[in-house]
Structures are given as structure tokens and as C-alpha cells.
Design a protein around this motif. Sequence first.
Motif, PDB file in Angstrom:
ATOM      1  N   LEU A  90      42.988  46.017  39.372  1.00  0.00           N
ATOM      2  CA  LEU A  90      42.721  44.599  39.108  1.00  0.00           C
ATOM      3  C   LEU A  90      43.961  43.932  38.504  1.00  0.00           C
ATOM      4  N   LEU A  91      44.602  44.620  37.557  1.00  0.00           N
ATOM      5  CA  LEU A  91      45.790  44.047  36.909  1.00  0.00           C
ATOM      6  C   LEU A  91      46.928  43.841  37.906  1.00  0.00           C
ATOM      7  N   LYS A  92      46.993  44.739  38.914  1.00  0.00           N
ATOM      8  CA  LYS A  92      48.038  44.591  39.951  1.00  0.00           C
ATOM      9  C   LYS A  92      47.785  43.352  40.801  1.00  0.00           C
ATOM     10  N   VAL A  93      46.535  43.119  41.162  1.00  0.00           N
ATOM     11  CA  VAL A  93      46.219  41.939  41.971  1.00  0.00           C
ATOM     12  C   VAL A  93      46.481  40.668  41.159  1.00  0.00           C
ATOM     13  N   LEU A  94      46.095  40.735  39.887  1.00  0.00           N
ATOM     14  CA  LEU A  94      46.270  39.576  38.999  1.00  0.00           C
ATOM     15  C   LEU A  94      47.705  39.062  38.999  1.00  0.00           C
ATOM     16  N   LYS A  95      48.658  40.003  39.079  1.00  0.00           N
ATOM     17  CA  LYS A  95      50.075  39.615  39.038  1.00  0.00           C
ATOM     18  C   LYS A  95      50.476  38.776  40.254  1.00  0.00           C
ATOM     19  N   LYS A  96      49.660  38.810  41.291  1.00  0.00           N
ATOM     20  CA  LYS A  96      50.064  38.172  42.554  1.00  0.00           C
ATOM     21  C   LYS A  96      49.318  36.872  42.853  1.00  0.00           C
ATOM     22  N   VAL A  97      48.442  36.440  41.946  1.00  0.00           N
ATOM     23  CA  VAL A  97      47.639  35.254  42.257  1.00  0.00           C
ATOM     24  C   VAL A  97      48.047  34.070  41.369  1.00  0.00           C
ATOM     25  N   ASP A  98      47.655  32.885  41.811  1.00  0.00           N
ATOM     26  CA  ASP A  98      47.988  31.662  41.078  1.00  0.00           C
ATOM     27  C   ASP A  98      46.855  31.221  40.160  1.00  0.00           C
ATOM     28  N   VAL A  99      45.627  31.371  40.642  1.00  0.00           N
ATOM     29  CA  VAL A  99      44.467  30.898  39.890  1.00  0.00           C
ATOM     30  C   VAL A  99      43.454  32.035  39.776  1.00  0.00           C
ATOM     31  N   LEU A 100      43.051  32.358  38.564  1.00  0.00           N
ATOM     32  CA  LEU A 100      41.966  33.318  38.367  1.00  0.00           C
ATOM     33  C   LEU A 100      40.719  32.566  37.922  1.00  0.00           C
ATOM     34  N   MET A 101      39.588  32.933  38.539  1.00  0.00           N
ATOM     35  CA  MET A 101      38.291  32.371  38.147  1.00  0.00           C
ATOM     36  C   MET A 101      37.421  33.491  37.621  1.00  0.00           C
ATOM     37  N   VAL A 102      36.975  33.354  36.378  1.00  0.00           N
ATOM     38  CA  VAL A 102      36.033  34.330  35.810  1.00  0.00           C
ATOM     39  C   VAL A 102      35.021  33.588  34.957  1.00  0.00           C
TER      40      VAL A 102
ATOM     41  N   THR B   6      36.755  37.549  40.409  1.00  0.00           N
ATOM     42  CA  THR B   6      36.485  38.963  40.182  1.00  0.00           C
ATOM     43  C   THR B   6      35.276  39.067  39.265  1.00  0.00           C
ATOM     44  N   MET B   7      34.960  40.274  38.813  1.00  0.00           N
ATOM     45  CA  MET B   7      33.807  40.413  37.916  1.00  0.00           C
ATOM     46  C   MET B   7      33.999  41.565  36.950  1.00  0.00           C
ATOM     47  N   ASN B   8      33.146  41.615  35.923  1.00  0.00           N
ATOM     48  CA  ASN B   8      33.252  42.623  34.877  1.00  0.00           C
ATOM     49  C   ASN B   8      33.229  44.054  35.430  1.00  0.00           C
ATOM     50  N   PHE B   9      32.451  44.283  36.503  1.00  0.00           N
ATOM     51  CA  PHE B   9      32.334  45.630  37.070  1.00  0.00           C
ATOM     52  C   PHE B   9      33.713  46.221  37.393  1.00  0.00           C
ATOM     53  N   TRP B  10      34.588  45.421  38.000  1.00  0.00           N
ATOM     54  CA  TRP B  10      35.929  45.920  38.370  1.00  0.00           C
ATOM     55  C   TRP B  10      36.792  46.160  37.148  1.00  0.00           C
ATOM     56  N   MET B  11      36.508  45.441  36.057  1.00  0.00           N
ATOM     57  CA  MET B  11      37.253  45.693  34.812  1.00  0.00           C
ATOM     58  C   MET B  11      36.881  47.059  34.243  1.00  0.00           C
ATOM     59  N   GLU B  12      35.660  47.497  34.561  1.00  0.00           N
ATOM     60  CA  GLU B  12      35.200  48.783  34.042  1.00  0.00           C
ATOM     61  C   GLU B  12      35.666  49.952  34.911  1.00  0.00           C
ATOM     62  N   VAL B  13      35.669  49.771  36.237  1.00  0.00           N
ATOM     63  CA  VAL B  13      35.935  50.919  37.111  1.00  0.00           C
ATOM     64  C   VAL B  13      37.301  50.862  37.804  1.00  0.00           C
ATOM     65  N   ALA B  14      37.983  49.713  37.775  1.00  0.00           N
ATOM     66  CA  ALA B  14      39.247  49.619  38.529  1.00  0.00           C
ATOM     67  C   ALA B  14      40.222  48.671  37.843  1.00  0.00           C
TER      68      ALA B  14
ATOM     69  N   LEU C 188      38.303  40.899  29.777  1.00  0.00           N
ATOM     70  CA  LEU C 188      39.649  41.098  30.333  1.00  0.00           C
ATOM     71  C   LEU C 188      40.720  40.987  29.259  1.00  0.00           C
ATOM     72  N   SER C 189      40.506  40.097  28.297  1.00  0.00           N
ATOM     73  CA  SER C 189      41.537  39.820  27.289  1.00  0.00           C
ATOM     74  C   SER C 189      41.330  40.582  25.986  1.00  0.00           C
ATOM     75  N   GLY C 190      40.093  41.004  25.739  1.00  0.00           N
ATOM     76  CA  GLY C 190      39.789  41.592  24.437  1.00  0.00           C
ATOM     77  C   GLY C 190      39.743  40.560  23.324  1.00  0.00           C
ATOM     78  N   GLU C 191      39.676  39.295  23.674  1.00  0.00           N
ATOM     79  CA  GLU C 191      39.615  38.219  22.677  1.00  0.00           C
ATOM     80  C   GLU C 191      38.264  37.519  22.765  1.00  0.00           C
ATOM     81  N   TYR C 192      37.649  37.231  21.617  1.00  0.00           N
ATOM     82  CA  TYR C 192      36.369  36.524  21.656  1.00  0.00           C
ATOM     83  C   TYR C 192      36.569  35.020  21.891  1.00  0.00           C
ATOM     84  N   SER C 193      37.529  34.442  21.190  1.00  0.00           N
ATOM     85  CA  SER C 193      37.826  33.011  21.383  1.00  0.00           C
ATOM     86  C   SER C 193      38.330  32.782  22.805  1.00  0.00           C
ATOM     87  N   LEU C 194      37.715  31.829  23.516  1.00  0.00           N
ATOM     88  CA  LEU C 194      38.128  31.575  24.894  1.00  0.00           C
ATOM     89  C   LEU C 194      39.534  30.990  24.963  1.00  0.00           C
ATOM     90  N   VAL C 195      39.935  30.264  23.927  1.00  0.00           N
ATOM     91  CA  VAL C 195      41.292  29.720  23.896  1.00  0.00           C
ATOM     92  C   VAL C 195      42.308  30.853  23.793  1.00  0.00           C
TER      93      VAL C 195
END
Lengths: 307, 307
Positions: free
Chosen positions: A160-172, A148-156, A180-187
Motif C-alpha cells: 500500500l505504501l508503495k502505491v501511495l508514493k505514485k498517486v496524486d490524491v488519496l481518498m480514505v 483504499t481501505m483499512n483491510f489493506w493496511m492490516e494485510v498489505a 494509516l497515520s497513527g494520529e488521532y487528530s485528523l489534521v
Amino acid sequence: MSLTVVGTMAFDEIETPFGKSGKIIGGSATFIAWAASNFVSPINQVSVIGGDFPQSEIDALKAKGVAMDGVQVKKDEKTFYWSGKYHMDMNTRDSLVTDLNVLADFQPVIPENYQGSEFLILGNLTPQVQMSVLDQMKERPKLIVMDTMNFWMEVAMDDLLKVLKKVDVLMVNDGEARQLSGEYSLVKAARKILTMGPRFLIIKKGEHGALLFHENHVFFAPAMPLDDVYDPTGAGDTFAGGFIGYLAKTKDISFENMKTAIIVGSAMASFCVEKFGTERIRAVSKDEIHARINQFVQLVNFDIDLV
Amino acid sequence: MSLTVVGTMAFDEIETPFGKSGKIIGGSATFIAWAASNFVSPINQVSVIGGDFPQSEIDALKAKGVAMDGVQVKKDEKTFYWSGKYHMDMNTRDSLVTDLNVLADFQPVIPENYQGSEFLILGNLTPQVQMSVLDQMKERPKLIVMDTMNFWMEVAMDDLLKVLKKVDVLMVNDGEARQLSGEYSLVKAARKILTMGPRFLIIKKGEHGALLFHENHVFFAPAMPLDDVYDPTGAGDTFAGGFIGYLAKTKDISFENMKTAIIVGSAMASFCVEKFGTERIRAVSKDEIHARINQFVQLVNFDIDLV
């Protein structure tokens, strides 16, 4: 073993400090399919193109075992077009033109003969389109990977959160993980995202490599240091194609095997950036792939014998 | 087996998004010595301090096997002082105050009992000071490692190039490698720098890890992904201290062993950033170091079994 690939097939026009590409073939599903076709067959392509998309490109993918039944051809419309310009660091770019064309009202249709596909990758598209594909799968694939990409985090974000619940691997990428997380630390970002649905998270850092998170485990794969990065367009999708292609080939979705799949994806991406568009990855040989993977082993391998 | 460390011993005052340090102990030679003292003894420290430098700090280093014969104490002057403020990304910082004080006219003197030292590390100082140390060594050390910075490329490039010709390993960050070589690609930059004198080049990329170049070989070590980077000050020097400390301990200066030394350096640096200044690395135990190195093995280790 089959792999279903959902994403764009497009025209790209790219300018880098090294030159201009002219109008060439691009799109997330194109790069994913080219990369994955080195490992798995058949690939079930799901996309939409206009009447202006070259038949030769379709034939070339078919020859690599990519099924086109799920690619809608809108004869009287134009293919998705994107043009962009890279800065000197090759990590930042400006979009110059984005013409959605056929993509504007894309309604994916999964053909009956794609059903039962064990591996599914949802390339970067609107979350609604991604959800529509998931809804059409009569049997849940063994592994669902999502980009996915940042654009969808802004407009949808809700979708996006609904799709996230149904997948095994997210790539960003790293910026998207932070957004997506609101956290600066990647960990910390990874820890939070792993509560949103996916059991695995891949954070792509471009020339700085990629991280794989799962439960309390983390794995890091570097990008291959290259003389020149000629054109980064499609590198992330090529990485994704190598990753899921290797998983589909080996039929092993353990964390251990995903590490290797990430190295394979990194190797494929390192070819992609050597030329404009798909030029390099459509011509790469099995021997070249093996040699490049061995270079990755050399790149990170060390002996430890602490006293 | 002895190691000579040349560099600054200083006061630092640091502000990060996490807090303010107050006036604490810093300096390149301080961080190098603390890190290396976990692996090798004696360490022959060469530096200069003012009358305001705490005796307790000198005693603490002595207790770790660090000889102070080469540390000049200028009773009536002040110790080098630096204060800086980090931005949110922790990779960029502003220097707020730099008071050279005793450092302004530093003339290093190598004590007779330091002669014959087999390992020498020249921390970041003026190239003239670095050259003066090299000139005083009656016997060439087995391995000479040198750190430097962009500032000397701007104001003392000729002198810098002369020192470069006499060292075995150069350590710089990515921006400095680009500036020194005039090449944007780090691979091309490395190729050029390896013709300037050093047989080994380490390019530090902060949170993005480090690259080791030698002839046509390249090795990459990631930085450990951490929940938070609390204070990056001294991380590069701590990395250098772990690197040369491990080499001095193992007495093996092959490329293969340098790979391991870089992992050891990365492990030490990952401790450094967890607290302000030297707080974390002066307290780290051998068990913690071993455990952290094992985490690095887990972080990059993968099985490859291509069909």
C-alpha cells in the motif's frame, strides 16, 4: 479527455432498517462510472465479472459512454458477491457474506486503446492490483486518484505504501486516515499522510461530510442533510466518481477546482443514498444535479461583514 | 442594546487524555458571557454562586462589561461543582462528581435594571428556572434563545415543553434533538421540533459542526479542524455566547444574519477547546477572532461554475 476507472463490478445484497434490496448490482467501479458518466466521456472501465453478470447492465453502462474493453468476462465463474446489514445509525454495518469469486485472482489488463487516458481512478482493490495498473500505463496520467481501505493496511501495508508514493490524491475515511497515520487528530493525520506520496488527501466522514487537505490548506464539504438515508452502499464511490468526473470535464486539477469537485461528488453521493444500489444515480438528470449543487451553495453560503 | 444571560457559574475539574485541569472556573453563564462580551455590552448576568467563588473572577467579568446585579452570592454555601473525564474521542465523557450546592434551590431574580433587555439567552438549567426568568421579564425580549439537555427531557418533559413554546431559538445537540422529537433523521427531527414553539433550531454536532433550521431552510457550519481538541468543556456555551453576542451587536435576527452568527459562534468555540476552561476565550483578541472567522470562510468557500 478520457477517464480510466479501475474497481469492482459486483452483486450486492443489502439489508437496512428500511428494507432488503435483494440481489442487485454494485461494485466500486460501477458506482464510480455511473456518477462520472454525467460529466465525462469516454470512461474506460477496468474490472472483472463472471458469466452471471447481466448483459443489460453492461449495455446500460455502454449507453452512458462507458467502454468495456478492459472488463474481463470469466464465463464459467461467478461475479464478486457481497452482502451486508446496516445498523440504525447507517454509519456502521456488518458484512454477512463476501465471496470474492472472479476477484480472487484478478489480473487487470489495460487495453491499448485506454493508453493516454489523462485521468485515472483506482477504486478500492488490493494494492498489488492497483500497482499493476500503474505499471501498465505507458504515459503517467495527469491525475491519479486512489481509494483504499483499512483491510489493506492490516494485510498489505508495505504494498500500500508503495502505491501511495505514485498517486496524486488519496481518498480514505476518518478511521482509515487515523490507522494509516497513527494520529488521532485528523489534521495531524493529514499532515503525515501528505508526506507519504499524495499531494492531496480527501478524508470522507460519511454523513459528516468530507475534508480536502493540500499543503497547508483545508476545505470542508458537508453532506446534504436528508430526510432519510435509505442505503449508504456505494456513496463513497459515487462521491469519488462525481469528484473525478468533474475534474476530467473541467481539466483543471488546482486545489480551487478540487473544492468544487468535492461539492459535485457530495451532490452525487446525496442522490446515491436515496435508493438501493445504483437505482437513483443511474436515473438522475442534469437538472437534478444542478439543483442539488445549488442546495449545497445555500447550505454553506453566508455573508460576513465584521465591524 | 443589552443581553441577559441566565446560567450556571461553577467550579469544574476536568481530565482529558492531555492532562488534568485542577479546580477551575466553569459554568454555562460564564462561558456565554466571556464569548458574548467580545461583541456586546452590557451583559446582564443571572446566576448563583457560593462564598467560595473567587472575587478575581467576578472582577474579570465586570471589566469585560458583565453586570453582576443578578448574580446571587450565598456566602455560607458552596458553588456548583462538576468534575468529568473525557475519552480519547473527546466527544464522550463521564461525569465523576456533580455537587449542585447553591444550584439546588436556585430562584433567579431579575433586577429592575435588567428589564428591557432585548436579547435573552437561557443557558442549560431546570425548565422551571428558565420559565421563572421568562415570567419576570416585563417586556418580551426581541429574541429568546434557549439551551437544554437530555436530562430535563427525562425528568421534566412537561415543563420543558412549556418553556419551548415561549422561545425563538432552541439549541440542542444531535442526540437531544432525536430524543425530543422521537425521530432519528435530524431533518425530520428538526421539522417536528419547529412545530413545538421555536422558529429556529440549532443542532450542535460537536466536532462535526452545527445545523441551523428555519422553516424549509437549512444552513450548515463546520467545526474548525484543529491539531488537537484540548478540552471540549464549555464549547457549546461558548458557541452560544458568540452566536447571541453577534446577533445583539448587529441587531438583526433574520435567518441570513443567524448564519453569520453561527459562524461567529463556531469561531469562538474553536478557541475554547484549545485550552482548559475559559483560559483561551478570556484572552482572545479581536484580531484573532477576525482571523479565525476568515479561516472559516476559506474552509467552506468554493466557486461553482457548472456548464
